[in-house]
Design a protein around this motif. Structure first.
Motif, PDB file in Angstrom:
ATOM      1  N   ASP A  38       6.368  -2.111   8.062  1.00 50.83           N
ATOM      2  CA  ASP A  38       6.252  -3.357   7.303  1.00 50.83           C
ATOM      3  C   ASP A  38       4.797  -3.761   7.090  1.00 50.83           C
ATOM      4  N   GLU A  39       3.920  -3.369   8.007  1.00 47.03           N
ATOM      5  CA  GLU A  39       2.508  -3.724   7.886  1.00 47.03           C
ATOM      6  C   GLU A  39       1.645  -2.573   7.389  1.00 47.03           C
ATOM      7  N   SER A  40       2.242  -1.419   7.230  1.00 43.32           N
ATOM      8  CA  SER A  40       1.469  -0.250   6.824  1.00 43.32           C
ATOM      9  C   SER A  40       0.867  -0.445   5.434  1.00 43.32           C
ATOM     10  N   GLN A  41      -0.373  -0.014   5.294  1.00 43.96           N
ATOM     11  CA  GLN A  41      -1.070  -0.053   4.005  1.00 43.96           C
ATOM     12  C   GLN A  41      -1.512   1.356   3.602  1.00 43.96           C
ATOM     13  N   GLN A  75      -6.972   6.973  -0.782  1.00 40.66           N
ATOM     14  CA  GLN A  75      -8.249   6.300  -1.025  1.00 40.66           C
ATOM     15  C   GLN A  75      -9.153   7.110  -1.949  1.00 40.66           C
ATOM     16  N   ASP A 110      -4.995   4.319   6.315  1.00 46.70           N
ATOM     17  CA  ASP A 110      -4.058   3.249   6.638  1.00 46.70           C
ATOM     18  C   ASP A 110      -4.712   2.334   7.658  1.00 46.70           C
ATOM     19  N   HIS A 151      -2.417   4.595   1.878  1.00 42.42           N
ATOM     20  CA  HIS A 151      -2.745   4.790   0.472  1.00 42.42           C
ATOM     21  C   HIS A 151      -3.680   5.986   0.315  1.00 42.42           C
ATOM     22  N   TYR A 199      -6.989   1.592  12.570  1.00 38.21           N
ATOM     23  CA  TYR A 199      -7.321   2.157  11.258  1.00 38.21           C
ATOM     24  C   TYR A 199      -7.499   3.652  11.425  1.00 38.21           C
ATOM     25  N   ASP A 254      -7.799  -4.113  15.281  1.00 40.00           N
ATOM     26  CA  ASP A 254      -6.924  -3.392  14.364  1.00 40.00           C
ATOM     27  C   ASP A 254      -6.800  -1.924  14.755  1.00 40.00           C
ATOM     28  N   MET A 280      -3.822  -1.505  10.087  1.00 41.07           N
ATOM     29  CA  MET A 280      -2.885  -2.567  10.455  1.00 41.07           C
ATOM     30  C   MET A 280      -3.388  -3.235  11.727  1.00 41.07           C
TER      31      MET A 280
END
Length: 535
Positions: free
Chosen positions: A192-195, A199, A181, A197, A156, A154, A183
């Motif tokens: 589209d795959e980004s998370q 934290q 983030d 946020h 990160y 991944d 992915m």
């Protein structure tokens, strides 16, 4: 392509870029003012020189009246222009000094930290993208991690920004925000795959003026907001938290009850998902924690109570898949989840490795009900009332010789009645990382992992009983800024990983990697690269 989808990344990039610009060393206010003063003195010298020349010419004009009057006027105008420029320069000096002072006030107390990893690997069986994560085995479904080296595919990244200030009464304030983030796609554009946020976002007060005359509170820190507990700790080479307390709430740290007894207290909230189907109201859980340290922090006793009266309550709108005949919420095994639980930790921290260079930590954890999720306190809302779990974790690192370092880790867990009455989970992981320092910037890193497990989930999530072993060996040539420490970063790695596991583990679940086409027991090679850094 919708460019708006990438604006969160753009905002973060601009923020990091602007931070780097602010963090670049710059001349002090005194140095800048000295330069401006030198320029002003030079301008004054030019003006004085021109005045002398004009006076000389005027005397000549008196002797020789044939010198045009227009030339006299031109020289006088030039002197006036230089004098105006001098006044403007002095004004700009004052303005610039004020601006520099404002910038330094803005950046004073500002700092930031970050962590990132990014890698790719290729699978020998598939001749394509590799598979894996530290939790890739069946035991990973209940927290059983294996070694991370050569096993992460991944990307990160997280960046933490902090700003500290001090009030006129001496009280300190600190604001912290952490953006993260992660992915798995290798593509540079991956909205589209980004998370991405937020934290963490919280504020602290410490060295409070009101507490100075109260000995036990003199060093206390008050905080409120969304955060990860300050005293979480993990086994880095397993990418596994020994204990992690996270949520939104408030607390007080560093209450010094006696010389050898320090106390932290916090109250946090988490969410278990939708409760009211019509309004999408969250199922909230609440975690109260007392974290105590003795003998200058060498011993730690942490006790948490978890409560969620909605977790087993009635839904406003009944759906067969979610409730029983009485209207009680069901977990995915068709059982009513727990409404409360307890979590306890006893830990031992050594600042050395039994008298040698390095460190050592050991922890014993026990949980009941909602506390049976031992790593991330209060995060699993599917646990039932009878759930119970016990875990032992030991790890550390030391130096074997001038050019060799070693880091062993052992984690074992037994849990019962987690999601279904009678289910049983047992697993043990042994991990060993070795590093051979060959030059100031290059070392060979080796990691061996072995995990054994005996799992009987009684068809929870469609999982089948599995019993067997997993093992992995990784060879990683590693470049770094300075060799000599396990935690020195950044590291740029090449790696070759060989892994194998018992055939019985291929049938544990149709949703995990094991048993899939091109990833079955019998031996798998994976090759790749990885970057890891923090600061």
């Amino acid at each position: 392509m919708n460019s708006a989808a990438y604006r969160p990344w753009a905002g973060l990039s601009l923020l990091v870029l602007s931070t780097n610009l602010l963090a670049t060393p710059a001349p002090s206010v005194e140095e800048r003012l000295a330069r401006l003063e030198a320029r002003a003195l030079a301008a004054e010298a030019d003006a004085a020189r021109l005045r002398r020349e004009v006076e000389h010419l005027n005397r000549q004009f008196a002797i020789n009246s044939s010198v045009p009057a227009q030339l006299q006027l031109s020289l006088s105008e030039r002197v006036a222009q230089i004098e105006a420029r001098q006044q403007s320069l002095e004004s700009n000096t004052s303005t610039l000094a004020s601006s520099v002072s404002s910038i330094e006030n803005l950046t004073e107390g500002f700092s930031f930290a970050g962590y990132a990893r990014s890698g790719m690997d290729v699978n020998s069986q598939e001749s394509g993208a590799g598979r894996g994560s530290p939790y890739m085995t069946p035991a990973g479904s209940v927290g059983g991690s294996v070694g991370r080296l050569g096993n992460e595919i991944d990307t990160y990244a997280s960046v933490t920004f902090m700003k500290e200030s001090q009030a006129s009464n001496g009280t300190h304030a600190k604001f912290t925000v952490k953006i993260a983030d992660g992915m798995e796609t290798p593509n540079p554009w991956a909205a589209d795959e980004s998370q991405i946020h937020v934290q963490q976002a919280y504020s602290e007060l410490y060295e409070l003026a009101s507490f100075r005359d109260i000995p036990m509170l003199r060093d206390a820190r008050l905080w409120a907001g969304k955060r990860s507990d300050r005293d979480n700790f993990d086994i880095h080479w397993l990418d596994m938290d020994v204990v992690s307390l996270e949520g939104t709430g408030a607390g007080i740290y560093d209450v010094q009850l006696t010389d050898d007894w320090r106390l932290n207290a916090s109250f946090m909230s988490r969410s278990y998902g939708d409760f009211d189907i019509e309004t999408n109201k969250d199922i909230r859980s609440y975690i109260g924690t007392l974290n105590q340290f003795f003998d200058d922090g060498r011993w730690q006793f942490m006790l948490s109570g978890i409560y969620s009266d909605q977790n087993d309550a009635k839904l406003n709108k009944k759906e067969e898949s979610d409730v029983d005949d009485s209207g009680n919420r069901l977990n995915e095994a068709g059982l009513t989840p727990a409404g409360s639980g307890w979590h306890g930790l006893l830990a031992y921290h050594r600042p050395d490795f039994f008298g040698q260079e390095g460190m050592f930590k050991a922890a014993l954890l026990y949980g009941l009900g909602l506390g049976a999720e031992l790593k991330s306190i209060g995060s699993d809302g599917e646990l039932i009332d009878d759930a119970r779990a016990l875990r032992l974790a030991m790890y550390g690192h030391t130096r074997l010789s001038d050019y060799w370092r070693i880091a062993p880790a052992l984690v074992a867990e037994r849990s019962k009645d987690r999601y279904v009455p009678g289910d049983d989970y047992r697993w043990l992981t042994f991990n060993l990382r070795l590093a051979n320092e060959l030059t100031d910037n290059f070392e060979m890193v080796y990691e061996f992992s072995w995990q054994t497990m005996d799992l009987d989930p009684l068809s929870y999530h469609g999982r089948q009983a599995a019993s067997g072993d997993f093992w992995k060996f990784t060879l990683a040539p590693t470049f770094k800024a300075e060799s000599g420490d396990f935690f020195e970063r950044p590291e740029l790695r090449l790696f070759a990983t060989y892994m194998d596991w018992s055939r019985e583990l291929d049938n544990f679940s149709t949703e995990d990697d094991f048993g899939q086409k091109g990833f079955k027991s019998g031996g798998v090679w994976q090759f790749g690269t990885q970057m890891e850094t923090w600061f």
